[in-house]
Structure formats: structure tokens, C-alpha cells
Scaffold this motif. Structure first.
Motif, short mmCIF file in Angstrom:
data_model
loop_
_atom_site.label_atom_id
_atom_site.label_comp_id
_atom_site.label_asym_id
_atom_site.label_seq_id
_atom_site.Cartn_x
_atom_site.Cartn_y
_atom_site.Cartn_z
N ARG A 1 0.84 -1.19 0.00
CA ARG A 1 0.00 0.00 0.00
C ARG A 1 0.88 1.24 0.00
NH1 ARG A 1 -4.41 -0.67 4.69
NH2 ARG A 1 -5.71 0.51 3.26
N PRO A 2 0.32 2.41 -0.34
CA PRO A 2 1.11 3.65 -0.33
C PRO A 2 1.61 3.96 1.08
CG PRO A 2 -0.99 3.96 -1.45
CD PRO A 2 -1.07 2.64 -0.76
N GLU A 3 2.70 4.68 1.13
CA GLU A 3 3.27 5.09 2.41
C GLU A 3 2.63 6.40 2.86
OE1 GLU A 3 5.34 3.42 4.28
OE2 GLU A 3 5.56 1.76 2.88
N GLY A 4 1.40 6.33 3.32
CA GLY A 4 0.75 7.50 3.86
C GLY A 4 -0.01 8.32 2.82
N LEU A 5 -0.40 9.52 3.24
CA LEU A 5 -1.23 10.41 2.41
C LEU A 5 -0.52 11.74 2.20
CD1 LEU A 5 -4.50 9.69 4.37
CD2 LEU A 5 -4.08 8.93 2.03
N GLU A 6 -0.90 12.43 1.13
CA GLU A 6 -0.34 13.75 0.89
C GLU A 6 -1.46 14.71 0.49
OE1 GLU A 6 2.66 13.12 -2.02
OE2 GLU A 6 1.26 12.92 -3.69
N LEU A 7 -1.31 15.95 0.94
CA LEU A 7 -2.34 16.97 0.74
C LEU A 7 -1.97 17.88 -0.43
CD1 LEU A 7 -4.92 18.43 1.79
CD2 LEU A 7 -3.39 19.81 3.22
N THR A 8 -2.95 18.08 -1.32
CA THR A 8 -2.78 19.02 -2.44
C THR A 8 -3.84 20.11 -2.31
OG1 THR A 8 -1.94 17.30 -3.91
CG2 THR A 8 -2.79 19.30 -4.93
N LEU A 9 -3.41 21.35 -2.42
CA LEU A 9 -4.31 22.49 -2.28
C LEU A 9 -4.32 23.29 -3.57
CD1 LEU A 9 -4.25 24.36 1.14
CD2 LEU A 9 -5.80 24.88 -0.73
N ASN A 10 -5.51 23.55 -4.09
CA ASN A 10 -5.68 24.29 -5.33
C ASN A 10 -5.86 25.78 -5.01
OD1 ASN A 10 -6.44 25.35 -7.82
ND2 ASN A 10 -7.66 23.54 -8.37
N LEU A 11 -4.79 26.55 -5.14
CA LEU A 11 -4.84 27.96 -4.76
C LEU A 11 -5.74 28.77 -5.70
CD1 LEU A 11 -1.12 28.64 -3.77
CD2 LEU A 11 -3.06 28.10 -2.30
N ARG A 12 -5.84 28.33 -6.94
CA ARG A 12 -6.70 29.06 -7.89
C ARG A 12 -8.16 29.04 -7.41
NH1 ARG A 12 -3.49 25.95 -11.36
NH2 ARG A 12 -5.22 24.48 -11.69
N VAL A 13 -8.59 27.91 -6.88
CA VAL A 13 -9.94 27.79 -6.36
C VAL A 13 -10.06 28.47 -5.01
CG1 VAL A 13 -11.75 26.18 -5.68
CG2 VAL A 13 -10.29 25.65 -7.62
N ALA A 14 -9.02 28.35 -4.18
CA ALA A 14 -9.05 28.94 -2.84
C ALA A 14 -9.25 30.45 -2.89
CB ALA A 14 -7.76 28.60 -2.10
N ARG A 15 -8.69 31.10 -3.90
CA ARG A 15 -8.81 32.55 -4.02
C ARG A 15 -10.26 32.99 -4.29
NH1 ARG A 15 -4.22 31.72 -7.51
NH2 ARG A 15 -2.28 32.07 -6.36
N GLN A 16 -11.08 32.06 -4.78
CA GLN A 16 -12.47 32.41 -5.10
C GLN A 16 -13.40 32.27 -3.90
OE1 GLN A 16 -13.57 29.94 -8.43
NE2 GLN A 16 -11.71 30.42 -9.57
N LEU A 17 -12.89 31.69 -2.80
CA LEU A 17 -13.71 31.53 -1.61
C LEU A 17 -13.61 32.77 -0.73
CD1 LEU A 17 -12.97 27.80 -0.64
CD2 LEU A 17 -14.78 28.71 -2.09
N PRO A 18 -14.63 33.05 0.05
CA PRO A 18 -14.60 34.26 0.89
C PRO A 18 -13.55 34.21 1.98
CG PRO A 18 -16.54 32.91 1.36
CD PRO A 18 -15.91 32.35 0.13
N VAL A 19 -13.19 33.02 2.41
CA VAL A 19 -12.17 32.87 3.47
C VAL A 19 -10.99 32.07 2.92
CG1 VAL A 19 -11.69 31.98 5.78
CG2 VAL A 19 -13.96 32.91 5.25
N PRO A 20 -9.77 32.59 3.03
CA PRO A 20 -8.60 31.87 2.52
C PRO A 20 -8.23 30.72 3.46
CG PRO A 20 -7.89 33.87 3.60
CD PRO A 20 -9.40 33.90 3.61
#
Length: 358
Positions: free
Chosen positions: A325-344
Motif C-alpha cells: 500500500r502507499p506510504e501515507g497520504l499527501e495533501l494538495t491544495l488548489n490555490l486558484r480555487v481557494a482565491r475564489q472563496l470568501p475565506v482563505p
């Protein structure tokens, strides 16, 4: 000559460590069973050919044959193709390139060791009985990790003001059916109805893989109101609207309905400006805000499947070899979408993210 090194190319198309293991005491036949195109498998087969040439292997010592199964035809026709391939000679190893081809091999090639390159959920696909001790004639690699509690944790870290979270539940029959590997499939008796679900048996009936206990424990410690919402059709998304109050996030597990209608789902949540976390890379490609995915192997890491192949060829039954199995998990954040939300997203989440899409 090292057959182990040959299998390295067979499984991943990558070069192996220069270790000389003489595992071939007699001719060995390997069947590569695939529903992928010849082009998609080209690197795997070319790598195997190069490796055999490098070590001076003769065709009498090892026979490798790739059989491509047409997945557009009926299941009966696909099984017939596999049966024809199996009848050609006695195979010492079958390498399946996907979970679907592994399932065909499991049904038809009883008694032949099976190594699957990947399977989304080998337990659900009846390839094995346990990840630690498969207890059958197969082993291999799965990218499946139970990550929903970690997804909730990552979402809370990114949006610490969040006071409520909604876990989506796929209520379609394909997901709610309880698989019996003896060919018997039973489905939940209660018809699917989109709407809020009470935690416990009601949710477990539709999605037995959700770790409700861990989700509830994290919600309690962070004082989050955790609610479950079942979707029977993507057309029922508007029913979710009353629950999407300020400071509420959404957790979307990797399930069939959500993946198939990902564009509609992601667009709906983005339009509502709701922070949501997903469990598949395709959701990011569809415009998703963030995703928690199985950690990719480092480029310099030993290719997966090598140790499993060595042990199989040395005589260890595949059922005694744990699934990788994979060695753990990794987080990916889409900054292009994050900028469209009212709270960063929080600075701590930006620091913790393994990948930032700008």
C-alpha cells in the motif's frame, strides 16, 4: 540471469537494483493480462525485452506473452479470451495490469500465482481476503487507504473557523450492495432516498467502508457538528443546499457516484463557495479545492512488487504475501480555487500541504 530483474520491468517498466539472482531452474512462462492498449503497455513490454537481452536470456528459458482483453465486449466474451490464453501453455505467473484484468484472472486461472499491478479495492473486488494475509492465489498493490478521518482533519486545519462538516454518502445500488465473493450480491432493502442520514447503521448499510467511529471522535474533540448526507443521484444536489450554512465544509469520499459526476459536484460546491476536500486526483482536475491522496512513491524508491515477485518465484504462496500500500497520504491544495472563496485557507495548511496548485 536474474528473472527477478525481468519481473521488475514487467510490473513497472523500471530498472531494478543490480542484484544477480538465479531463480530460473527451468523454463518460466509469464502472462501479462491487460485491458489497456498496446501503447499504454509498451514501456512495460519494451523494458522487459531490454532486460532479457541485457542478461542474455533465451526464449527457451523465459516466455513472456501479453494478451489484451477487449473490455467493450461482454463479460462472457472476455472470459473466453482469457481461457484461450491460459490454454496455450502452463503459466508460472500472471501479471494483471488493472483490477479488472486481475478479476478475470482470478476467475479463470485458478492455481496460477497472480500479481496485480494495481487494484482500487482488492477486498471489494474479491481478489483477496485480507490485506495482511490475502489467503488466496493473489497479491499485489492497492492505492486504497481509509482516509476520511484524515480528510476531515485536513479540512478543519485549512479552515479553523469551520463549525460543521457534511460527509457525503453514495447511496446508489452499486455502492450500497454488500459483495459476496461467492457470486451472491445482496443490496440494501430500503430504497435509496437522498437527504440527511443519522450516523450508525443507516450510514453503514450504504457505505460500510466509512470509519464512523474515528470521524465522530475527531468531531467531538474539535467541537464540530458532523452530519451525513446521502445522494442517490447527482440531480439531488439541490437538497444539500439548506445544510450549506456559513462555516460548514464538505468531505467527499472516493465513491462511484461522486467520481462519475465529479464535474457537476465540484462545480456545485464551488458555486456555493463551500470549502470541500476530495479523495481523487480527478476531482482536482475538475476544479476541486483540495484533496488528500495516497502518497506517490519517490522516484529513487525500489519499484513496488519486486519483493513480492521474488517471494512468489521462490515458492511462497501469494496468499502469504501482504498486499503493498502507499506510504501515507499527501495533501494538495488548489490555490486558484481557494482565491475564489470568501475565506482563505490557513497559513498552517499552506505550510502543511505537500503540493500547491497555483
Amino acid at each position: 540471469m536474474s528473472f527477478l530483474r525481468s519481473v521488475c520491468y514487467l510490473v513497472l517498466g523500471l530498472s531494478c537494483a543490480a542484484t544477480s539472482l538465479s531463480l530460473l531452474a527451468k523454463p518460466v512462462s509469464v502472462l501479462v493480462l491487460s485491458i489497456l492498449s498496446e501503447e499504454q503497455d509498451r514501456k512495460v513490454m519494451q523494458g522487459l525485452t531490454r532486460e532479457l537481452r541485457q542478461f542474455g536470456a533465451s526464449t527457451e528459458e523465459i516466455q513472456v506473452e501479453r494478451v489484451e482483453i477487449n473490455s467493450d465486449q461482454s463479460e462472457l466474451a472476455m472470459r473466453s479470451e482469457v481461457q484461450t490464453a491460459l490454454a496455450k501453455r502452463k503459466w508460472q505467473l500472471i501479471v494483471a495490469t488493472t483490477g479488472s484484468s486481475a478479476d478475470l484472472a482470478r476467475r479463470e486461472a485458478v492455481g496460477v500465482p497472480l500479481l496485480f499491478r494495481t487494484a482500487a479495492n482488492p477486498l471489494d473486488e474479491c481478489l483477496i481476503e485480507s490485506l495482511r494475509t490475502p489467503s488466496g492465489g493473489a497479491t499485489g498493490y492497492t492505492s486504497d487507504l481509509p482516509g476520511e478521518p484524515k480528510m476531515l482533519e485536513a479540512l478543519k486545519q485549512a479552515y479553523p473557523a469551520m463549525t460543521g462538516a457534511i460527509m457525503l454518502v453514495d447511496g446508489t445500488p452499486e455502492e450500497s450492495g454488500q459483495v459476496d465473493c461467492n457470486q451472491i450480491i445482496t443490496h440494501a432493502q430500503v430504497p435509496c432516498e437522498s437527504g440527511p442520514k443519522v450516523a450508525g447503521p443507516n450510514v453503514a448499510t450504504r457505505d460500510p467502508y466509512l470509519d464512523q467511529a474515528s470521524l465522530a471522535r475527531f468531531a467531538r474533540t474539535r467541537r464540530l457538528q458532523l452530519r451525513y448526507f446521502q445522494l442517490c443521484s447527482i440531480d439531488d444536489l439541490p437538497r444539500l443546499s439548506p445544510l450549506l450554512t456559513p462555516n460548514t465544509g464538505v468531505v467527499v469520499p472516493n465513491r462511484g457516484l461522486f467520481y462519475e459526476d465529479r464535474q457537476t459536484l465540484v462545480s456545485y460546491l464551488n458555486t456555493r463557495q463551500v470549502p470541500a476536500i476530495y479523495a481523487h486526483r480527478a476531482m482536482l482536475q475538475a476544479g476541486g479545492l483540495m484533496a488528500l491522496l495516497p502518497r506517490a512513491e519517490p522516484l529513487d524508491a525500489p519499484p513496488r512488487g519486486i519483493e513480492q515477485a521474488r517471494r512468489i518465484l521462490a515458492g511462497t504462496p501469494p496468499g502469504q504475501i501482504p498486499v503493498q500500500r502507499p506510504e501515507g497520504l499527501e495533501l494538495t491544495l488548489n490555490l486558484r480555487v481557494a482565491r475564489q472563496l470568501p475565506v482563505p485557507p490557513s497559513k498552517s495548511a499552506l505550510r502543511a500541504a505537500d503540493h500547491l496548485l497555483r
